[in-house]
Each structure stands twice: as structure tokens, then as C-alpha cells.
Enzyme design. Structure first.
Site, mmCIF file in Angstrom:
data_model
loop_
_atom_site.group_PDB
_atom_site.id
_atom_site.type_symbol
_atom_site.label_atom_id
_atom_site.label_comp_id
_atom_site.label_asym_id
_atom_site.label_seq_id
_atom_site.Cartn_x
_atom_site.Cartn_y
_atom_site.Cartn_z
ATOM 1 N N GLY A 16 -46.721 -69.953 0.753
ATOM 2 C CA GLY A 16 -46.062 -68.880 0.012
ATOM 3 C C GLY A 16 -46.599 -68.748 -1.399
ATOM 4 O O GLY A 16 -46.849 -67.625 -1.882
ATOM 5 N N CYS A 43 -48.957 -76.592 5.300
ATOM 6 C CA CYS A 43 -49.636 -75.973 6.447
ATOM 7 C C CYS A 43 -51.069 -76.473 6.580
ATOM 8 O O CYS A 43 -51.484 -76.917 7.642
ATOM 9 C CB CYS A 43 -49.594 -74.450 6.274
ATOM 10 S SG CYS A 43 -50.520 -73.563 7.503
ATOM 11 N N TYR A 177 -39.472 -78.703 17.194
ATOM 12 C CA TYR A 177 -40.806 -78.404 17.713
ATOM 13 C C TYR A 177 -41.846 -79.437 17.274
ATOM 14 O O TYR A 177 -42.763 -79.758 18.033
ATOM 15 C CB TYR A 177 -41.222 -76.967 17.364
ATOM 16 C CG TYR A 177 -41.665 -76.726 15.943
ATOM 17 C CD1 TYR A 177 -43.003 -76.799 15.589
ATOM 18 C CD2 TYR A 177 -40.753 -76.397 14.947
ATOM 19 C CE1 TYR A 177 -43.409 -76.571 14.289
ATOM 20 C CE2 TYR A 177 -41.156 -76.165 13.643
ATOM 21 C CZ TYR A 177 -42.485 -76.254 13.313
ATOM 22 O OH TYR A 177 -42.890 -76.021 12.028
ATOM 23 N N GLY A 262 -36.386 -83.438 10.961
ATOM 24 C CA GLY A 262 -36.025 -82.373 10.034
ATOM 25 C C GLY A 262 -36.654 -82.548 8.664
ATOM 26 O O GLY A 262 -37.200 -83.599 8.333
ATOM 27 N N ALA A 342 -44.659 -70.160 18.121
ATOM 28 C CA ALA A 342 -45.158 -70.965 19.239
ATOM 29 C C ALA A 342 -44.932 -72.442 18.968
ATOM 30 O O ALA A 342 -44.839 -72.859 17.817
ATOM 31 C CB ALA A 342 -46.651 -70.715 19.448
HETATM 32 P P1 FAD Z 1 -45.562 -75.678 1.380
HETATM 33 O O1 FAD Z 1 -46.673 -75.169 2.211
HETATM 34 O O2 FAD Z 1 -44.911 -76.930 1.773
HETATM 35 O O3 FAD Z 1 -46.150 -75.821 -0.093
HETATM 36 C C1 FAD Z 1 -45.420 -76.368 -1.149
HETATM 37 C C2 FAD Z 1 -46.397 -76.962 -2.146
HETATM 38 O O4 FAD Z 1 -45.714 -77.233 -3.369
HETATM 39 C C3 FAD Z 1 -46.981 -78.298 -1.694
HETATM 40 O O5 FAD Z 1 -48.386 -78.227 -1.707
HETATM 41 C C4 FAD Z 1 -46.448 -79.312 -2.701
HETATM 42 O O6 FAD Z 1 -47.359 -80.359 -2.985
HETATM 43 C C5 FAD Z 1 -46.241 -78.429 -3.918
HETATM 44 N N1 FAD Z 1 -45.235 -78.932 -4.875
HETATM 45 C C6 FAD Z 1 -43.976 -79.356 -4.606
HETATM 46 N N2 FAD Z 1 -43.324 -79.664 -5.753
HETATM 47 C C7 FAD Z 1 -44.203 -79.424 -6.767
HETATM 48 C C8 FAD Z 1 -44.107 -79.520 -8.177
HETATM 49 N N3 FAD Z 1 -42.982 -79.901 -8.791
HETATM 50 N N4 FAD Z 1 -45.200 -79.220 -8.930
HETATM 51 C C9 FAD Z 1 -46.359 -78.810 -8.326
HETATM 52 N N5 FAD Z 1 -46.481 -78.668 -6.994
HETATM 53 C C10 FAD Z 1 -45.418 -78.973 -6.218
HETATM 54 N N6 FAD Z 1 -45.602 -73.353 10.545
HETATM 55 C C11 FAD Z 1 -46.171 -72.439 11.371
HETATM 56 O O7 FAD Z 1 -46.035 -71.235 11.139
HETATM 57 N N7 FAD Z 1 -46.898 -72.829 12.466
HETATM 58 C C12 FAD Z 1 -47.082 -74.127 12.772
HETATM 59 O O8 FAD Z 1 -47.758 -74.445 13.766
HETATM 60 C C13 FAD Z 1 -46.523 -75.106 11.919
HETATM 61 N N8 FAD Z 1 -46.705 -76.423 12.169
HETATM 62 C C14 FAD Z 1 -46.172 -77.352 11.331
HETATM 63 C C15 FAD Z 1 -46.384 -78.694 11.611
HETATM 64 C C16 FAD Z 1 -45.864 -79.662 10.785
HETATM 65 C C17 FAD Z 1 -46.100 -81.109 11.107
HETATM 66 C C18 FAD Z 1 -45.116 -79.273 9.624
HETATM 67 C C19 FAD Z 1 -44.554 -80.309 8.702
HETATM 68 C C20 FAD Z 1 -44.905 -77.939 9.331
HETATM 69 C C21 FAD Z 1 -45.430 -76.965 10.177
HETATM 70 N N9 FAD Z 1 -45.232 -75.605 9.943
HETATM 71 C C22 FAD Z 1 -45.770 -74.674 10.795
HETATM 72 C C23 FAD Z 1 -44.390 -75.138 8.819
HETATM 73 C C24 FAD Z 1 -45.237 -74.653 7.641
HETATM 74 O O9 FAD Z 1 -46.164 -75.650 7.290
HETATM 75 C C25 FAD Z 1 -44.308 -74.349 6.467
HETATM 76 O O10 FAD Z 1 -43.318 -73.438 6.891
HETATM 77 C C26 FAD Z 1 -45.072 -73.729 5.304
HETATM 78 O O11 FAD Z 1 -46.092 -74.580 4.852
HETATM 79 C C27 FAD Z 1 -44.105 -73.432 4.145
HETATM 80 O O12 FAD Z 1 -44.811 -72.933 3.052
HETATM 81 P P2 FAD Z 1 -44.239 -73.086 1.581
HETATM 82 O O13 FAD Z 1 -45.160 -72.272 0.716
HETATM 83 O O14 FAD Z 1 -42.806 -72.805 1.542
HETATM 84 O O15 FAD Z 1 -44.386 -74.633 1.216
#
Ligand code: FAD
Length: 454
Positions: A16, A43, A177, A262, A342
Site C-alpha cells: 500500500g 508481500c 490460508y 493470524g 486464491a
Molecule cells: P506490508 O506489505 O506489510 O508493508 C508494511 C511495511 O511497513 C513493512 O515493509 C514494514 O517493514 C514497514 N514498517 C512497519 N512499521 C514501520 C515503521 N515504524 N517505520 C518504517 N517502516 C515500517 N496477499 C495476497 O494478495 N496474495 C497472497 O498470495 C498473499 N500471501 C501471503 C503470504 C504470507 C505468508 C503473508 C504473511 C501475507 C500474504 N499476503 C498475500 C498478504 C499481503 O502480503 C498483505 O496483505 C500486504 O502485504 C499488505 O500490505 P501493506 O502495505 O498493508 O503492508
């Protein structure tokens, strides 16, 4: 120009955060992003991407077995975990580099450090302070492992991508999942796998036909499935193995325990106490439909909020917020209906729209079309495994409300169905569509007679 250092500062360069930063910079905003672990977030580094690479790897063991029926003899195939890990690490490093270049090319200032709120418009980022008119919290989630005697011996999905060796016996705990995917992955890597879940049946929220079919399929493959079971304690034994005692008093010996039970919002050390941002009753950052927190000028998107924890959802929210702030004329709110998803277990599960249970709860009278068949590829392979395809149709309007599948490449197939549902497809439109022959996907346009009708 505002007197702040940045128009938008994003905390977290995950799915995001990166999308919001790049879009906002593209609209002319001065954007900074802080990331303390890895560009691309969960991701790219410990989620979708390495997981899918592992799933591809795991698939080969069945492919090699199936190949015999197709005339191929591969007597020397063996699996090398360290080779997979090294190649995976190289690919992730390549993607990290691509993310850095994309952000730089968009004019986004990258700060490789942890960010913490000092006040509503000021952040401490490593040893620097920055100010911003708008601040976006996109810090994602973090695996949650409950505390119990011996919980220090278990690992989460974060560590699984960096294990030095992959032991022979593995216990996966969880019913979502991620748990099912890893059980499949380890099984494909020829490990002895047990899957433990405290509920009646895993994959809560998915269509019941899928849940039951999947349980039967992976059990038949040889995964030791244990429902209504939970861990009481874990002890490390003298030979290094783990003795797991369950709440019913039975024990299980294994070499590795993966908890996939979770994820919680990643708020550690964020300094929210220095802002007016509030949490909801589940502990996520509370936002309205425009991703605004209680503190004007601070926003939150993705897994740190109570949204669907999927990369495409975080991307869509990042895009919507960037437009709303810096290109309001083009703002389109995210449509949370009919989101396809998926599960990359073997075989794949893919699901879209309402389950049969949800459609009934919503008061629809239904026609249910359900087909179980042996995909052609399994015939010469000598594999008895059946695919499942199911469509949920509203009787009154003929609208297709849900599409569900278990079978090879289900994710690839259902993605196309998602376009049809977004366009409001009726069952008659599916019937009027010609199939691509011979494929498994053509089954979706040839199911003529309802299996059940209200
Ligand atoms: P994230 O991608 O988690 O990014 C957050 C970032 O913020 C991280 O890099 C973290 O280091 C950084 N951060 C946190 N706190 C701080 C701070 N204070 N200062 C600086 N940086 C910070 N989704 C799918 O659609 N398909 C899939 O097949 C899928 N498989 C998955 C498999 C696993 C094992 C996991 C754990 C998740 C999977 N997901 C999948 C879910 C997907 O990865 C997440 O929904 C997605 O990454 C969420 O994006 P985000 O931007 O909210 O957060």
C-alpha cells in the site's frame, strides 16, 4: 507550497505504501517514505512472492510423479532446500532493487529507517526529523503467536523463508490460508506434515463445499489433518526434536512447528500516543471510508486497518488515497465487492463473490451449480484427484453471485471470472459463452443443470 518538508510522508514501503507514494509523486506531490526492513513489504519479502515461489517448487514432486504416465522417467529427482533458498533470495533482492528504482524514478525520497510520531505532523525517522502535511500509516501486519509453555520453540511465516534446513517432520498450526499453503508446500517438499486446527474445519469464511473438498483432498495426499485440536505445551527433547502435547493429552513428535494463527497490526514503537489516532475494538487503526484517522491529516491503509488482508486491496487503497489527496477529480472509491482471491495450496483454491451460506443469509433464493470431475491432465498421470467448480446464482435475477473452484490453476481461471461478475454477468451469459476446448475452465460455461434449486 506548504511549509512542511513533504506534502505526504508514508510510513512503510509495503504494497500500500509504495503504491500511494508513487501515485502521489506522479500527481506532483513532494513525497517521502520510511522503511526500516525491506522495500516491497510483507508481500515481496515474507509473503505472496516467496510463498508462491515455494509453491511452484513444491509442485514439482507431483509433476515428476505424473510425468511417468506421460512417458517421462525421472529417476534421480531430489529436492535441495538450500538451492531453492539461494535462488529465492536472489529474486527477492532483484525485486527490492526494482522497488527502489521505481520509487526514485517517481521522485519519492526514500529513508531507510524506522519512523515514529513526535506529533501529528512531525516524525522521527532514524536520526532525522521530518514534517509533512499529510502522513500515511501503511505499516502492515505482523504474525501473532499466542504465548504458552514452549512457544519460544515455534516459528512464524517470517522465519520460514530463511530456515537453514528444512527438517523431515513439520507441524503447522492454524486454519487460515497461510497455514494450508505451507502444509501443502512442505508436503510437496516431501516432508511429513501435520496440520492442527482448533476449529471443526479449516478455511472459515470460504464456501463449505470448498472447505470439505479441500480437507478430503489433502488428507488423501497424506497430510495428517487434526481438527478440534490445540497445543498445550511444547518441549525440546535431547535429540533436538520437539515433543508437542495437545490439550486432549495426546502427544506428537516433530522437528519444526510453524504457527500461522493470524496477524496483528504492526504498531510497535510508532508513537501513536503522540497523535489523536485511535484504534478500533480489534486493535486496528480506526479509519473512515476515506482512510482518515481521528487525527486530521493522518491516514491509514492496508493490513494495519481492518480491511481484507490482500496485496491488491492495499494497492487499491493506496491508489484511491493518493487520488483523493492530490488528484480529486479522478478519485474513485475502492469497491470491496466481488474481490477474487486464491489459496496457493496444491491444488489451488480460488474464490469470488458470495459463498452459498452468505447468499442464503442475504435472503437470495438460489440455483447452485456444482461439478466435480477428474481434470484431463490427471488421467494418464493416474491421479484420482477431482477438481470442484461451483457457481451460486440468484434465481430471481439470474445474476451469478459467487464462483468457487478447487483445481490446477484455479487462481488463473477465477481472475477472468471476476471481470464477468464485475460486469454483472448472469448465468445465461455464461451459458451463451463458448468454451475453450479441452480445458478445465470450460466447465464454468457448460454447467447447465442446477445441482440444487430453492
Ligand atoms: P506490508 O506489505 O506489510 O508493508 C508494511 C511495511 O511497513 C513493512 O515493509 C514494514 O517493514 C514497514 N514498517 C512497519 N512499521 C514501520 C515503521 N515504524 N517505520 C518504517 N517502516 C515500517 N496477499 C495476497 O494478495 N496474495 C497472497 O498470495 C498473499 N500471501 C501471503 C503470504 C504470507 C505468508 C503473508 C504473511 C501475507 C500474504 N499476503 C498475500 C498478504 C499481503 O502480503 C498483505 O496483505 C500486504 O502485504 C499488505 O500490505 P501493506 O502495505 O498493508 O503492508
Amino acid at each position: 507550497m506548504s511549509h512542511y518538508d513533504f506534502d505526504l510522508f508514508v510510513i512503510g514501503a509495503g504494497s500500500g505504501g509504495v503504491r500511494a507514494s508513487r501515485m502521489a509523486a506522479g500527481f506532483g506531490a513532494r513525497v517521502g517514505v520510511a522503511e526500516d526492513l525491506y522495500l516491497g513489504g510483507t508481500c515481496v519479502n515474507v509473503g505472496c512472492v516467496p510463498k508462491k515461489l515455494f509453491a511452484y517448487s513444491a509442485h514439482y514432486s507431483e509433476d515428476f510423479e505424473d510425468a511417468k504416465g506421460y512417458g517421462w522417467d525421472l529417476p534421480d529427482a531430489h529436492f535441495d532446500w538450500s538451492a531453492l533458498l539461494e535462488n529465492k533470495n536472489q529474486e527477492i533482492a532483484r525485486l527490492n532493487g526494482i522497488y527502489r528504482n521505481m520509487l526514485k524514478a517517481s521522485g519519492v525520497t526514500i529513508m531507510d529507517a524506522r519512523a515514529r510520531f513526535i506529533d501529528s505532523h512531525t516524525l522521527q525517522v532514524g536520526d532525522k526529523q521530518v514534517t509533512a502535511e499529510h502522513i500515511l500509516i501503511a505499516t502492515g501486519g505482523w504474525p501473532h503467536i499466542p504465548e504458552f509453555p514452549g512457544s519460544e520453540h515455534v516459528i512464524s511465516s517470517n522465519e520460514v523463508f530463511h530456515l537453514e534446513t528444512l527438517p523431515k517432520r513439520i507441524l503447522v498450526v492454524g486454519g487460515g490460508y497461510i497455514a494450508i499453503e505451507f502444509a501443502s508446500i512442505f508436503h510437496g517438499m516431501q516432508r511429513e506434515v501435520s496440520l492442527l486446527y482448533r476449529g471443526e474445519l479449516f478455511l472459515r469464511g470460504f464456501d463449505t463445499s470448498l472447505r470439505e473438498h479441500m480437507a478430503a483432498t489433502i488428507k488423501h495426499k497424506g497430510i495428517d489433518l487434526r481438527f478440534n485440536a490445540d497445543v498445550r505445551n511444547i518441549e525440546r527433547q535431547a535429540d533436538g526434536s520437539l515433543l508437542v502435547t495437545l490439550k486432549d493429552g495426546t502427544t506428537l513428535e516433530t522437528d519444526l512447528v510453524l504457527y500461522a494463527t493470524g496477524r496483528k497490526p504492526n504498531l510497535k514503537g510508532l508513537g501513536l500516543e503522540n497523535t489523536a489516532v485511535t484504534l478500533d475494538d480489534k486493535g486496528f487503526i480506526a479509519v473512515n471510508t476515506d482512510y482518515e484517522t481521528q487525527d486530521p491529516g493522518i491516514y491509514a491503509i492496508g493490513d494495519v486497518t481492518d480491511t481484507l488482508q490482500l496485496t491488491p486491496v492495499a494497492l487499491a487503497e493506496g491508489m484511491a488515497l493518493a487520488r483523493r489527496l492530490f488528484q480529486p477529480a479522478d478519485y474513485v472509491p475502492v469497491d470491496y465487492r466481488d474481490i477474487p482471491t486464491a489459496v496457493f495450496c496444491i491444488p489451488n483454491i480460488a474464490t469470488l463473490g458470495l459463498t452459498e451460506e452468505q447468499a442464503r443469509e442475504a435472503g437470495h433464493a438460489l440455483n447452485i451449480y456444482e461439478s466435480r470431475f477428474r481434470p484431463m491432465r490427471n488421467t494418464l498421470a493416474g491421479r484420482g484427484e477431482e477438481s470442484l467448480m461451483k457457481m451460486i446464482v440468484d434465481k430471481a435475477s439470474d445474476r451469478v453471485l459467487g464462483v468457487h473452484m478447487i483445481g490446477p490453476d484455479a487462481g488463473e481461471i477465477v481472475q477472468g471470472m471476476a471481470v464477468a461478475l464485475k460486469a454483472g454477468a448472469t448465468k445465461a451469459m455464461f451459458d451463451a459463452t463458448l468454451g475453450i476446448h479441452p480445458t478445465a475452465a470450460e466447465e464454468f460455461v457448460t454447467m447447465r443443470t442446477p445441482t440444487r434449486s430453492d
